[in-house]
Design a protein around this motif. Sequence first.
Motif, PDB file in Angstrom:
ATOM      1  N   LYS A 305       0.849  -1.200   0.000  1.00  0.00           N
ATOM      2  CA  LYS A 305       0.000   0.000   0.000  1.00  0.00           C
ATOM      3  C   LYS A 305       0.884   1.249   0.000  1.00  0.00           C
ATOM      4  N   ASP A 309      -2.787   6.182  -1.812  1.00  0.00           N
ATOM      5  CA  ASP A 309      -3.895   5.314  -2.250  1.00  0.00           C
ATOM      6  C   ASP A 309      -5.234   5.856  -1.782  1.00  0.00           C
ATOM      7  N   THR A 310      -6.208   5.808  -2.684  1.00  0.00           N
ATOM      8  CA  THR A 310      -7.542   6.239  -2.276  1.00  0.00           C
ATOM      9  C   THR A 310      -8.408   5.030  -1.951  1.00  0.00           C
ATOM     10  N   LYS A 311      -7.991   3.863  -2.459  1.00  0.00           N
ATOM     11  CA  LYS A 311      -8.680   2.644  -2.015  1.00  0.00           C
ATOM     12  C   LYS A 311      -7.658   1.682  -1.448  1.00  0.00           C
ATOM     13  N   GLU A 312      -8.169   0.744  -0.687  1.00  0.00           N
ATOM     14  CA  GLU A 312      -7.265  -0.153   0.011  1.00  0.00           C
ATOM     15  C   GLU A 312      -6.586  -1.139  -0.941  1.00  0.00           C
ATOM     16  N   ILE A 313      -5.269  -1.173  -0.894  1.00  0.00           N
ATOM     17  CA  ILE A 313      -4.515  -2.149  -1.683  1.00  0.00           C
ATOM     18  C   ILE A 313      -3.939  -3.166  -0.699  1.00  0.00           C
ATOM     19  N   LEU A 357      -6.381  -4.850 -10.070  1.00  0.00           N
ATOM     20  CA  LEU A 357      -5.901  -4.703  -8.691  1.00  0.00           C
ATOM     21  C   LEU A 357      -4.762  -5.694  -8.421  1.00  0.00           C
ATOM     22  N   THR A 360      -1.689  -4.445  -9.909  1.00  0.00           N
ATOM     23  CA  THR A 360      -1.149  -3.327  -9.125  1.00  0.00           C
ATOM     24  C   THR A 360      -0.296  -3.885  -7.987  1.00  0.00           C
TER      25      THR A 360
END
Length: 595
Positions: A305, A309-313, A357, A360
């Motif tokens: 992460k 990040d704007t969403k959880e990775i 995802l 990523t």
Amino acid sequence: MKKLLDLITRTMEDAFDDLGYEKSYARVTVSNRPDLCEFQCNGAMALAKQAKKAPLEIAEQIAGKLGDNALFEEVSAVKPGFLNLKLSKKYLADYLKEMAQDAESKRFGCERVEKPQTIMIDYGGPNVAKPLHVGHLRSAVIGESIKRMGIFLGNTMIGDVHMGDWGLQMGLIITELKQRKPDLPYFDNAYGGAYPKEPPFTISELEEIYPTASNKSKTDEHYKEKAMQATYDLQHGNRGYQALWQHIIKVSVDDLKKNYKRLNVSFELWKGESDAQPYIPEMVRRMKDGGYAYISEGALVVDVKEETDTKEIPPCMILKSDGASLYNTTDLATIVQRMESYNPKEIIYVVDKRQELYFTQVFRCAKKTGIVGEDTKLCFLGFGTMNGKDGKPFKTREGGVMRLETLLTDIEDKMYEKIISNQDEDKKMDDEEAHTIAAQIALSAVKYGDLSNQASKDYIFDVDRFTSFEGNTGPYILYTIVRIKSILNKYVQAGNDLNGTYVGEAHSESEKALQLEVAKFNGVVESAFAELAPHRICAYIYDLANALNHFYHETKILAETDESLQKSYIALLNLTRGVLEVCIDILGFSAPDRM
Ligand code: ARG
């Protein structure tokens, strides 16, 4: 050759510069009002405030400066401060003449990149023992086209099919086969001799065995355990299983190659997930030693992460708690392998966008742990779903998964019917020719239908629309090429020579419009590759084909009595054909001589 738009921009920049204005305002674009002009520059408007002058005044100054420039036929300043440009006919004709001189090499003025790079491209992604289905179509079609663009521009492109040849599906097949044919030597642990050269199954059997086994494992826990054990044994050196696995791969690969050939798709490397396995232990050791990998809930993971990040990775899982590797592990080890063997500047993945995802995580992990350095780019090109007319993923009429072979055969049959029923009585094709041409047109329908959409978007596979000879379709492009070929043929048959022709100054609007389209070629190929966007090439050849057909309808070509004018028309047609053919070759299909 320099791009036409760049040449115009350079000239505009000089004019701005001469008048003491900043060059950066001199940007020229293709006109969005082709009824008024061919190119435009809106810089005067942006500049007005800074220059403390009315935009129109600036535009007029520039128009005055460029008025007698050889590049332009017309430069006009119009309210509130636009610069409308028309290119000189002579300049344009000379540009095309130069393009045509480059016809032999089929480059038509498109230069190779200054610094060629090694770029790997991971596409296809079929799974061994499972037939190709339409979901694999997009990866193959898009990947092949991007590879061809890169090659055309002078890069070293290495396409890797990256087969799914490792994991549970292998254990499933082995388990099912063991139940059916327990007497085969592969299952006899005491057997020390050589195993048979011939595989104990055909591709059709294999394609039946796998889904049967897969279904059984979903309902039968015990069966599934056996398959998992078989997978483990295979991966840990069971001789018989490994011999069997070799047969599975061989039989599958032969079949895959046949299918890809039909799609005019080929790979430099036939590597699979299994080839990356030997790289795993060392990779894992380094991740641990480097302090990147740690144990979380029993599994070995690497955090990926980032603050922005704007969403959880979620973390990238490297090994499961039982020590088994995953899809992740294999992809990372594959990168290790690729870096070691080829040290590419870039690796492009052409995979379903639902895996975004996942990639990523893999890319971040590869960067963070130093598997790839700063100067290697990892690029994910995710594609959308191919849907049926109902907007749902494309299926057979019965609702099952559509096999790629079936889809192609259906479309070829449709094309065949079309060709047969459209034929002139006096020029009938024999059956073999009709079938060959049907296959050629069918491929254009399928590939263009796919590639003309932006890759990341879902699209509707509409057989009727894609196979039509009219509209924005592959067959329409082929039809246009065939039309040109037939005119050129007639011209040659009348005793003329194509070599003695050259493009002259345009005599009509439609001729100039066609010339302008042709001249865009090098710019389009460059930007299509920079954006990894085959749909740009499709949009271009559609415009080009339209310009050609418009010109054709407005102009008598073969009946033209002015010989030098006719020569110029013929040269323009020939050049258009050349450019169209190079473009469809980049898209991965070709045109017949008649249809
Ligand atoms: N075999 C995979 C599938 O069918 C696609 C592989 C994509 N490539 C990769 N490097 N993971 O979904």
